[in-house]
Design a protein around this motif. Structure first.
Motif, PDB file in Angstrom:
ATOM      1  N   ALA A  81       0.833  -1.208   0.000  1.00 16.52           N
ATOM      2  CA  ALA A  81       0.000   0.000   0.000  1.00 16.52           C
ATOM      3  C   ALA A  81       0.866   1.256   0.000  1.00 16.52           C
ATOM      4  O   ALA A  81       1.834   1.363   0.747  1.00 16.52           O
ATOM      5  CB  ALA A  81      -0.916   0.012   1.224  1.00 16.52           C
ATOM      6  N   ILE A  82       0.501   2.215  -0.855  1.00 15.88           N
ATOM      7  CA  ILE A  82       1.152   3.526  -0.875  1.00 15.88           C
ATOM      8  C   ILE A  82       0.252   4.491  -0.104  1.00 15.88           C
ATOM      9  O   ILE A  82      -0.885   4.744  -0.516  1.00 15.88           O
ATOM     10  CB  ILE A  82       1.365   4.022  -2.308  1.00 15.88           C
ATOM     11  CG1 ILE A  82       2.371   3.114  -3.029  1.00 15.88           C
ATOM     12  CG2 ILE A  82       1.858   5.470  -2.315  1.00 15.88           C
ATOM     13  CD1 ILE A  82       2.625   3.510  -4.470  1.00 15.88           C
ATOM     14  N   PRO A  83       0.733   5.035   1.006  1.00 12.81           N
ATOM     15  CA  PRO A  83      -0.116   5.894   1.836  1.00 12.81           C
ATOM     16  C   PRO A  83      -0.090   7.357   1.395  1.00 12.81           C
ATOM     17  O   PRO A  83       0.949   7.877   0.982  1.00 12.81           O
ATOM     18  CB  PRO A  83       0.512   5.744   3.221  1.00 12.81           C
ATOM     19  CG  PRO A  83       1.972   5.532   2.944  1.00 12.81           C
ATOM     20  CD  PRO A  83       2.044   4.774   1.643  1.00 12.81           C
ATOM     21  N   VAL A  84      -1.228   7.985   1.480  1.00 14.64           N
ATOM     22  CA  VAL A  84      -1.354   9.428   1.266  1.00 14.64           C
ATOM     23  C   VAL A  84      -2.135   9.989   2.445  1.00 14.64           C
ATOM     24  O   VAL A  84      -3.253   9.530   2.729  1.00 14.64           O
ATOM     25  CB  VAL A  84      -2.088   9.752  -0.055  1.00 14.64           C
ATOM     26  CG1 VAL A  84      -2.378  11.248  -0.147  1.00 14.64           C
ATOM     27  CG2 VAL A  84      -1.274   9.297  -1.251  1.00 14.64           C
ATOM     28  N   GLY A  85      -1.575  10.941   3.166  1.00 12.54           N
ATOM     29  CA  GLY A  85      -2.222  11.499   4.346  1.00 12.54           C
ATOM     30  C   GLY A  85      -1.386  11.244   5.587  1.00 12.54           C
ATOM     31  O   GLY A  85      -0.335  10.589   5.538  1.00 12.54           O
ATOM     32  N   LYS A  86      -1.869  11.740   6.704  1.00 19.24           N
ATOM     33  CA  LYS A  86      -1.102  11.669   7.947  1.00 19.24           C
ATOM     34  C   LYS A  86      -1.365  10.370   8.705  1.00 19.24           C
ATOM     35  O   LYS A  86      -2.465   9.822   8.672  1.00 19.24           O
ATOM     36  CB  LYS A  86      -1.449  12.878   8.816  1.00 19.24           C
ATOM     37  CG  LYS A  86      -1.101  14.202   8.160  1.00 19.24           C
ATOM     38  CD  LYS A  86      -1.526  15.390   9.012  1.00 19.24           C
ATOM     39  CE  LYS A  86      -1.199  16.708   8.304  1.00 19.24           C
ATOM     40  NZ  LYS A  86      -1.636  17.885   9.091  1.00 19.24           N
ATOM     41  N   ASP A  87      -0.324   9.909   9.407  1.00 19.89           N
ATOM     42  CA  ASP A  87      -0.442   8.652  10.148  1.00 19.89           C
ATOM     43  C   ASP A  87      -1.508   8.719  11.235  1.00 19.89           C
ATOM     44  O   ASP A  87      -2.135   7.720  11.558  1.00 19.89           O
ATOM     45  CB  ASP A  87       0.908   8.291  10.784  1.00 19.89           C
ATOM     46  CG  ASP A  87       1.956   7.922   9.742  1.00 19.89           C
ATOM     47  OD1 ASP A  87       1.563   7.590   8.612  1.00 19.89           O
ATOM     48  OD2 ASP A  87       3.158   7.968  10.067  1.00 19.89           O
ATOM     49  N   THR A 119      -7.488  14.596   3.420  1.00 18.70           N
ATOM     50  CA  THR A 119      -6.123  14.156   3.748  1.00 18.70           C
ATOM     51  C   THR A 119      -5.275  15.336   4.199  1.00 18.70           C
ATOM     52  O   THR A 119      -4.487  15.215   5.146  1.00 18.70           O
ATOM     53  CB  THR A 119      -5.461  13.453   2.543  1.00 18.70           C
ATOM     54  OG1 THR A 119      -5.519  14.304   1.390  1.00 18.70           O
ATOM     55  CG2 THR A 119      -6.147  12.137   2.228  1.00 18.70           C
ATOM     56  N   ASP A 120      -5.432  16.476   3.553  1.00 12.07           N
ATOM     57  CA  ASP A 120      -4.657  17.663   3.939  1.00 12.07           C
ATOM     58  C   ASP A 120      -5.028  18.131   5.346  1.00 12.07           C
ATOM     59  O   ASP A 120      -4.187  18.692   6.068  1.00 12.07           O
ATOM     60  CB  ASP A 120      -4.872  18.798   2.940  1.00 12.07           C
ATOM     61  CG  ASP A 120      -4.242  18.511   1.582  1.00 12.07           C
ATOM     62  OD1 ASP A 120      -3.401  17.589   1.500  1.00 12.07           O
ATOM     63  OD2 ASP A 120      -4.606  19.192   0.603  1.00 12.07           O
ATOM     64  N   ALA A 121      -6.277  17.885   5.731  1.00 12.44           N
ATOM     65  CA  ALA A 121      -6.738  18.285   7.065  1.00 12.44           C
ATOM     66  C   ALA A 121      -6.348  17.278   8.140  1.00 12.44           C
ATOM     67  O   ALA A 121      -6.609  17.503   9.331  1.00 12.44           O
ATOM     68  CB  ALA A 121      -8.256  18.467   7.050  1.00 12.44           C
ATOM     69  N   GLY A 122      -5.743  16.179   7.733  1.00 19.91           N
ATOM     70  CA  GLY A 122      -5.322  15.169   8.696  1.00 19.91           C
ATOM     71  C   GLY A 122      -6.439  14.266   9.182  1.00 19.91           C
ATOM     72  O   GLY A 122      -6.273  13.518  10.158  1.00 19.91           O
ATOM     73  N   LYS A 123      -7.572  14.293   8.514  1.00 20.31           N
ATOM     74  CA  LYS A 123      -8.728  13.492   8.948  1.00 20.31           C
ATOM     75  C   LYS A 123      -8.798  12.130   8.255  1.00 20.31           C
ATOM     76  O   LYS A 123      -9.495  11.227   8.726  1.00 20.31           O
ATOM     77  CB  LYS A 123     -10.014  14.264   8.664  1.00 20.31           C
ATOM     78  CG  LYS A 123     -10.131  15.573   9.429  1.00 20.31           C
ATOM     79  CD  LYS A 123     -11.401  16.323   9.051  1.00 20.31           C
ATOM     80  CE  LYS A 123     -11.501  17.642   9.805  1.00 20.31           C
ATOM     81  NZ  LYS A 123     -12.723  18.398   9.439  1.00 20.31           N
TER      82      LYS A 123
END
Length: 258
Positions: A81-87, A119-123
């Motif tokens: 899996a390639i992740p996009v967004g915050k952990d 994703t940019d908002a970290g949600k």
């Protein structure tokens, strides 16, 4: 013995000596030709072996039968899996996609701004799994090559931007344009800082081809019905005909609030 007979024998010996000298010279030339021909054959065979080996290497890389090399930052089982967004995001969206798939492009077009915002908002964190479903159906190479190029972009920290560029420039399903590495490299020029020698080499070498094939096999083993497969909380929400970008946003924000 008469002088005439002596002259005749002397001439015969001279002719015999001359013939023997000619025969020796001919033998030397024949041996030289045989040795030269042998050297040429050996050199020619070596060249053929070299060409076959080189082509075998290219075919091996192109088909994805080499070692499995996961892109930088890949996670999950077998690092597929390639992740996009915050952990720390409360919600995870799992997307199985094919860059040649028209339905995948439709999903991206409709949901992109929502996914970017969440994703940019970290949600929300998105985990992308790349497959080659259209290749299998059409005996093509474009899904594989595009997925490898996207993995190369992940190595460079430019996956999301390049991912979007690929969908913005998706060729018709019947046209295997993404099989051309030169096109994939040219599209990288649309992403700032991506089109580097390292990226170009990664694309041309098919560095992540075997990884893509492993991801594709995982997709088949899971018996998903098609692409895109979009999982939220383990459920394929894309099959829900009532899903909208706004509904997805509400689901993610509700999870974020706890």
């Amino acid at each position: 013995m008469s002088e005439k007979n002596r002259d005749g024998k002397r001439n015969a010996r001279e002719r015999l000596a001359t013939e023997r000298a000619k025969q020796k010279a001919a033998d030397r030339r024949r041996r030289t030709l045989i040795v030269s021909a042998s050297v040429v054959c050996v050199l020619g065979l070596a060249a053929v072996i070299g060409i076959v080996a080189a082509n075998a290497g290219k075919n091996k890389a192109s088909s994805g039968s080499g070692p499995v090399v996961a892109p930088s930052g890949a996670l999950g089982k077998d690092s597929l899996a390639i992740p996009v967004g915050k952990d720390g995001a409360k919600s995870t969206l799992t997307v199985w996609e094919d860059f040649r798939c028209p339905a995948c492009q439709a999903f991206e077009t409709r949901y992109r701004s929502t996914l970017h915002g969440l994703t940019d908002a970290g949600k929300l964190r998105i985990e992308y799994h790349l497959v080659r479903l259209i290749d299998d159906n059409t005996n093509g190479r474009g899904s594989l090559h595009a997925a490898n190029a996207a993995a190369c972009a992940q190595d460079a920290g430019r996956f999301r931007d390049y991912h979007d560029v690929l969908y913005d420039n998706q060729p018709p399903e019947t046209t295997d344009a993404f099989a051309d590495d030169a096109k994939l490299i040219a599209l990288a020029g649309k992403v700032k800082g991506l089109n580097t020698p390292a990226f170009q080499k990664c694309v041309k070498d098919g560095t992540h081809n075997s990884w893509v094939n492993k991801s594709d096999q995982a997709f088949k083993d899971a018996r998903f019905s098609g692409t895109p497969t979009v999982l939220f909380g383990g459920k394929n929400i894309y099959e829900d005909q009532t899903l909208t970008p706004e509904k997805l946003r509400q689901m993610v924000e509700s999870a974020a609030r706890g």
